[in-house]
Design a protein around this motif. Structure first.
Motif, PDB file in Angstrom:
ATOM      1  N   LYS A  97       0.801  -1.282   0.009  1.00 14.45           N
ATOM      2  CA  LYS A  97      -0.007   0.041   0.058  1.00 14.45           C
ATOM      3  C   LYS A  97       0.910   1.202  -0.155  1.00 14.45           C
ATOM      4  O   LYS A  97       2.158   1.145   0.231  1.00 14.45           O
ATOM      5  CB  LYS A  97      -1.000   0.198   1.285  1.00 14.45           C
ATOM      6  CG  LYS A  97      -1.744  -1.203   1.272  1.00 14.45           C
ATOM      7  CD  LYS A  97      -2.926  -1.195   0.298  1.00 14.45           C
ATOM      8  CE  LYS A  97      -3.838  -2.443   0.440  1.00 14.45           C
ATOM      9  NZ  LYS A  97      -4.952  -2.448  -0.517  1.00 14.45           N
ATOM     10  N   ASP A  98       0.188   2.499  -0.366  1.00  9.55           N
ATOM     11  CA  ASP A  98       1.087   3.622  -0.495  1.00  9.55           C
ATOM     12  C   ASP A  98       0.994   4.420   0.831  1.00  9.55           C
ATOM     13  O   ASP A  98       0.065   4.985   1.428  1.00  9.55           O
ATOM     14  CB  ASP A  98       0.468   4.464  -1.483  1.00  9.55           C
ATOM     15  CG  ASP A  98       1.192   5.870  -1.677  1.00  9.55           C
ATOM     16  OD1 ASP A  98       2.095   6.031  -0.708  1.00  9.55           O
ATOM     17  OD2 ASP A  98       0.930   6.639  -2.491  1.00  9.55           O
ATOM     18  N   PRO A  99       1.974   4.323   1.957  1.00 11.43           N
ATOM     19  CA  PRO A  99       1.909   4.996   3.028  1.00 11.43           C
ATOM     20  C   PRO A  99       1.794   6.489   3.153  1.00 11.43           C
ATOM     21  O   PRO A  99       1.132   7.076   3.862  1.00 11.43           O
ATOM     22  CB  PRO A  99       3.131   4.504   3.798  1.00 11.43           C
ATOM     23  CG  PRO A  99       4.379   4.379   2.527  1.00 11.43           C
ATOM     24  CD  PRO A  99       3.338   3.737   1.590  1.00 11.43           C
ATOM     25  N   TYR A 100       2.211   7.163   2.129  1.00 11.08           N
ATOM     26  CA  TYR A 100       2.071   8.452   1.900  1.00 11.08           C
ATOM     27  C   TYR A 100       0.664   9.039   1.498  1.00 11.08           C
ATOM     28  O   TYR A 100       0.164  10.066   2.032  1.00 11.08           O
ATOM     29  CB  TYR A 100       3.058   9.090   0.687  1.00 11.08           C
ATOM     30  CG  TYR A 100       4.472   8.410   0.892  1.00 11.08           C
ATOM     31  CD1 TYR A 100       5.219   8.937   1.877  1.00 11.08           C
ATOM     32  CD2 TYR A 100       5.083   7.685  -0.161  1.00 11.08           C
ATOM     33  CE1 TYR A 100       6.465   8.351   2.276  1.00 11.08           C
ATOM     34  CE2 TYR A 100       6.203   6.958   0.405  1.00 11.08           C
ATOM     35  CZ  TYR A 100       7.044   7.738   1.344  1.00 11.08           C
ATOM     36  OH  TYR A 100       8.106   7.148   1.645  1.00 11.08           O
ATOM     37  N   ALA A 101       0.076   8.164   0.846  1.00  8.16           N
ATOM     38  CA  ALA A 101      -1.523   8.262   0.683  1.00  8.16           C
ATOM     39  C   ALA A 101      -2.208   8.294   2.251  1.00  8.16           C
ATOM     40  O   ALA A 101      -3.261   9.116   2.441  1.00  8.16           O
ATOM     41  CB  ALA A 101      -2.086   7.651  -0.207  1.00  8.16           C
ATOM     42  N   VAL A 102      -1.876   7.313   2.856  1.00  2.77           N
ATOM     43  CA  VAL A 102      -2.508   7.267   4.223  1.00  2.77           C
ATOM     44  C   VAL A 102      -2.138   8.471   5.010  1.00  2.77           C
ATOM     45  O   VAL A 102      -3.111   8.910   5.660  1.00  2.77           O
ATOM     46  CB  VAL A 102      -1.702   5.934   4.764  1.00  2.77           C
ATOM     47  CG1 VAL A 102      -2.448   5.901   6.354  1.00  2.77           C
ATOM     48  CG2 VAL A 102      -2.194   4.762   4.214  1.00  2.77           C
ATOM     49  N   THR A 103      -0.841   8.934   5.072  1.00  5.97           N
ATOM     50  CA  THR A 103      -0.364  10.058   5.811  1.00  5.97           C
ATOM     51  C   THR A 103      -1.162  11.312   5.069  1.00  5.97           C
ATOM     52  O   THR A 103      -1.640  12.088   5.901  1.00  5.97           O
ATOM     53  CB  THR A 103       0.849  10.179   5.795  1.00  5.97           C
ATOM     54  OG1 THR A 103       1.489   8.938   6.098  1.00  5.97           O
ATOM     55  CG2 THR A 103       1.332  11.484   6.575  1.00  5.97           C
ATOM     56  N   ALA A 104      -1.227  11.432   3.994  1.00  2.00           N
ATOM     57  CA  ALA A 104      -1.863  12.699   3.255  1.00  2.00           C
ATOM     58  C   ALA A 104      -3.154  13.008   3.582  1.00  2.00           C
ATOM     59  O   ALA A 104      -3.837  14.098   3.571  1.00  2.00           O
ATOM     60  CB  ALA A 104      -1.632  12.526   1.667  1.00  2.00           C
ATOM     61  N   ALA A 105      -4.102  11.730   3.975  1.00  2.12           N
ATOM     62  CA  ALA A 105      -5.443  12.009   4.099  1.00  2.12           C
ATOM     63  C   ALA A 105      -5.591  12.822   5.531  1.00  2.12           C
ATOM     64  O   ALA A 105      -6.658  13.277   5.851  1.00  2.12           O
ATOM     65  CB  ALA A 105      -5.975  10.785   4.459  1.00  2.12           C
ATOM     66  N   LEU A 106      -4.351  12.861   6.147  1.00  4.51           N
ATOM     67  CA  LEU A 106      -4.635  13.538   7.642  1.00  4.51           C
ATOM     68  C   LEU A 106      -3.899  15.096   7.580  1.00  4.51           C
ATOM     69  O   LEU A 106      -4.177  15.917   8.566  1.00  4.51           O
ATOM     70  CB  LEU A 106      -3.505  12.686   8.719  1.00  4.51           C
ATOM     71  CG  LEU A 106      -3.776  11.295   8.722  1.00  4.51           C
ATOM     72  CD1 LEU A 106      -2.641  10.626   9.666  1.00  4.51           C
ATOM     73  CD2 LEU A 106      -5.005  10.875   9.365  1.00  4.51           C
ATOM     74  N   LEU A 107      -3.530  15.266   6.556  1.00  2.93           N
ATOM     75  CA  LEU A 107      -2.941  16.783   6.299  1.00  2.93           C
ATOM     76  C   LEU A 107      -3.684  17.626   5.588  1.00  2.93           C
ATOM     77  O   LEU A 107      -4.259  17.200   4.603  1.00  2.93           O
ATOM     78  CB  LEU A 107      -1.395  16.430   5.658  1.00  2.93           C
ATOM     79  CG  LEU A 107      -0.476  15.419   6.370  1.00  2.93           C
ATOM     80  CD1 LEU A 107       0.791  15.483   5.811  1.00  2.93           C
ATOM     81  CD2 LEU A 107      -0.250  15.695   7.937  1.00  2.93           C
ATOM     82  N   ASP A 108      -3.388  19.000   5.894  1.00  5.62           N
ATOM     83  CA  ASP A 108      -3.748  19.963   5.141  1.00  5.62           C
ATOM     84  C   ASP A 108      -2.894  20.112   3.756  1.00  5.62           C
ATOM     85  O   ASP A 108      -1.713  20.297   3.834  1.00  5.62           O
ATOM     86  CB  ASP A 108      -3.788  21.372   5.675  1.00  5.62           C
ATOM     87  CG  ASP A 108      -4.186  22.583   4.995  1.00  5.62           C
ATOM     88  OD1 ASP A 108      -4.331  22.622   3.757  1.00  5.62           O
ATOM     89  OD2 ASP A 108      -4.208  23.662   5.828  1.00  5.62           O
ATOM     90  N   GLY A 109      -3.680  20.164   2.684  1.00  3.75           N
ATOM     91  CA  GLY A 109      -2.907  19.876   1.697  1.00  3.75           C
ATOM     92  C   GLY A 109      -2.075  21.067   0.991  1.00  3.75           C
ATOM     93  O   GLY A 109      -1.181  21.032   0.280  1.00  3.75           O
ATOM     94  N   SER A 110      -2.261  22.071   1.543  1.00  2.00           N
ATOM     95  CA  SER A 110      -1.677  23.279   1.286  1.00  2.00           C
ATOM     96  C   SER A 110      -0.745  23.862   2.795  1.00  2.00           C
ATOM     97  O   SER A 110      -0.538  24.972   2.628  1.00  2.00           O
ATOM     98  CB  SER A 110      -2.393  24.567   0.759  1.00  2.00           C
ATOM     99  OG  SER A 110      -3.620  24.804   1.845  1.00  2.00           O
ATOM    100  N   GLY A 111      -0.559  23.116   3.723  1.00  2.00           N
ATOM    101  CA  GLY A 111      -0.293  23.572   4.853  1.00  2.00           C
ATOM    102  C   GLY A 111       1.118  23.486   4.880  1.00  2.00           C
ATOM    103  O   GLY A 111       2.224  22.718   4.130  1.00  2.00           O
ATOM    104  N   ARG A 112       1.843  24.073   6.042  1.00  2.00           N
ATOM    105  CA  ARG A 112       3.360  24.075   6.374  1.00  2.00           C
ATOM    106  C   ARG A 112       3.599  23.318   7.451  1.00  2.00           C
ATOM    107  O   ARG A 112       2.950  23.952   8.465  1.00  2.00           O
ATOM    108  CB  ARG A 112       3.952  25.674   6.318  1.00  2.00           C
ATOM    109  CG  ARG A 112       5.560  25.502   6.653  1.00  2.00           C
ATOM    110  CD  ARG A 112       5.992  26.939   6.765  1.00  2.00           C
ATOM    111  NE  ARG A 112       7.409  26.811   6.842  1.00  2.00           N
ATOM    112  CZ  ARG A 112       8.503  26.901   6.132  1.00  2.00           C
ATOM    113  NH1 ARG A 112       8.293  26.273   4.916  1.00  2.00           N
ATOM    114  NH2 ARG A 112       9.510  26.689   6.460  1.00  2.00           N
TER     115      ARG A 112
END
Length: 375
Positions: A97-112
């Motif tokens: 599976k793609d762990p970055y996709a799992v993590t990305a779902a938890l993050l603001d896509g435009s955040g710092r």
């Protein structure tokens, strides 16, 4: 390796730390923190995952949301055993599976985001590829004081580590130095640290004679001789918290010059310690110690900062150095370790760990700072 469980801390302690860290991120204008395996993760959660793994493990802290620990499925059982596990959600991912996709779902896509200094480049690049609108800052840059102020339980552990280092010095000074190699004395230091409760020895510097003029000379095959000054700098982790102390001994009677240089360093160390009080900038500790050495005519031979923070690692912020304007706060712990290094001849360094109190400072090392003569 399974989850670390430092005895004095509870799930509530870790919950409070994670909440504080998330709030600090928000105050710093960050969308959250991404914490990779290492000291920050242990401090925040009590979990110490395998250090050498290419599989993504990441603690995600975002203001107003439950902390989430992203882990490989095969390591999830150990993560759930960590003391801080009840204070967070564990989200696992399976191989393939793609762990970055799992993590990305938890993050603001435009955040710092703040991210651990020791995060793998592979993982940071994977997140950037998945969320190209995000940006990142190292935790040391974004939140350098995150772990700097210790609570009462942490101070107790640091004091115990300091006492163990002191006991090590009291024993090493009884052993023979003359005719033995630096490496043999270093091995004795490591054995003694472990005997007095250290689970990890980070360094055993034994700098005899001219080797003492190199502050980071650890130990070599040089045979220690009568008439040598010997710098002993040693420390590591006891119950998860650090020790670090330096004493400089002499094999046989010192010369008048050697005794004078040692006295100057001792006076500088005392001046640095006396400069410690709440609200004073870190650089003032450096200035106080450095002034003594400079006024004595040895300023060019004091070639490093006066101190560094200590906690779950033996070197961390804050740093006692010119230009560091961070004010001292009760609960901060750091070294005060001025030195004089005369190339090709000898060196002297004296170091204590100091914690800031409500009125001043308290030493966590209590062995004599006077010249010690060894055989």
């Amino acid at each position: 390796m399974t989850g670390s469980t430092l005895a004095p801390f509870t799930a509530d302690d870790y919950r409070a730390r994670m909440q504080r860290a998330a709030q600090a991120a928000s105050d710093a204008g960050l969308a959250g923190l991404l914490v990779a395996p290492g000291p920050d993760m242990v401090w925040l959660t009590g979990y110490a995952p395998p250090a050498a793994t290419e599989r993504l493990t990441l603690l995600v802290l975002t203001p107003g949301h439950e902390p989430v620990l992203v882990v490989p499925t095969l390591e999830a059982p150990d993560a759930l055993k960590a003391t801080g596990a009840p204070a967070l959600a564990v989200r696992d991912w399976t191989d393939g599976k793609d762990p970055y996709a799992v993590t990305a779902a938890l993050l603001d896509g435009s955040g710092r985001f703040g991210i651990s200094d020791n995060a793998w480049a592979m993982h940071l690049l994977g997140l950037q590829k998945t969320l190209p609108g995000t940006s990142y800052a190292s935790l040391t840059e974004a939140l350098p004081m995150l772990r700097a102020v210790k609570d009462a339980a942490e101070l107790e552990l640091l004091a115990a580590a300091g006492a163990a280092a002191d006991a090590t010095f009291e024993e090493i000074r009884k052993l023979p130095f003359e005719g033995r190699r630096e490496s043999q004395v270093g091995a004795d230091l490591a054995d003694l640290l472990r005997r007095f409760g250290h689970s990890q020895v980070d360094f055993t510097i034994v700098g005899s004679g001219p080797n003492g003029a190199n502050p980071h000379h650890e130990m070599g095959n040089r045979v220690i001789r009568r008439g040598d000054m010997v710098v002993l700098d040693f420390g590591g982790l006891k119950d998860g918290y650090g020790s670090d102390t330096t004493r400089t001994v002499h094999v046989g009677e010192p010369t008048d010059e050697e005794r004078r240089v040692h006295d100057i360093v001792r006076e500088a160390q005392e001046a640095g310690f006396r400069a410690v009080r709440p609200g004073v900038a870190c650089q003032e500790v450096d200035r106080a110690a450095r002034a003594v050495i400079t006024e004595a005519g040895y300023g060019e031979y004091f070639i490093h900062r006066t101190g560094h923070g200590i906690g779950v690692t033996t070197h961390e912020p804050p740093y006692m150095i010119e230009g560091e304007e961070q004010p001292l706060v009760p609960g901060m712990c750091f070294s005060v370790e001025p030195g004089i290094y005369l190339p090709g001849r000898f060196g002297v360094r004296i170091e204590d760990i100091v914690t800031v109190t409500g009125e001043g400072g308290r030493r966590l090392n209590d062995t004599t700072r006077e010249m010690v003569i060894v055989d």
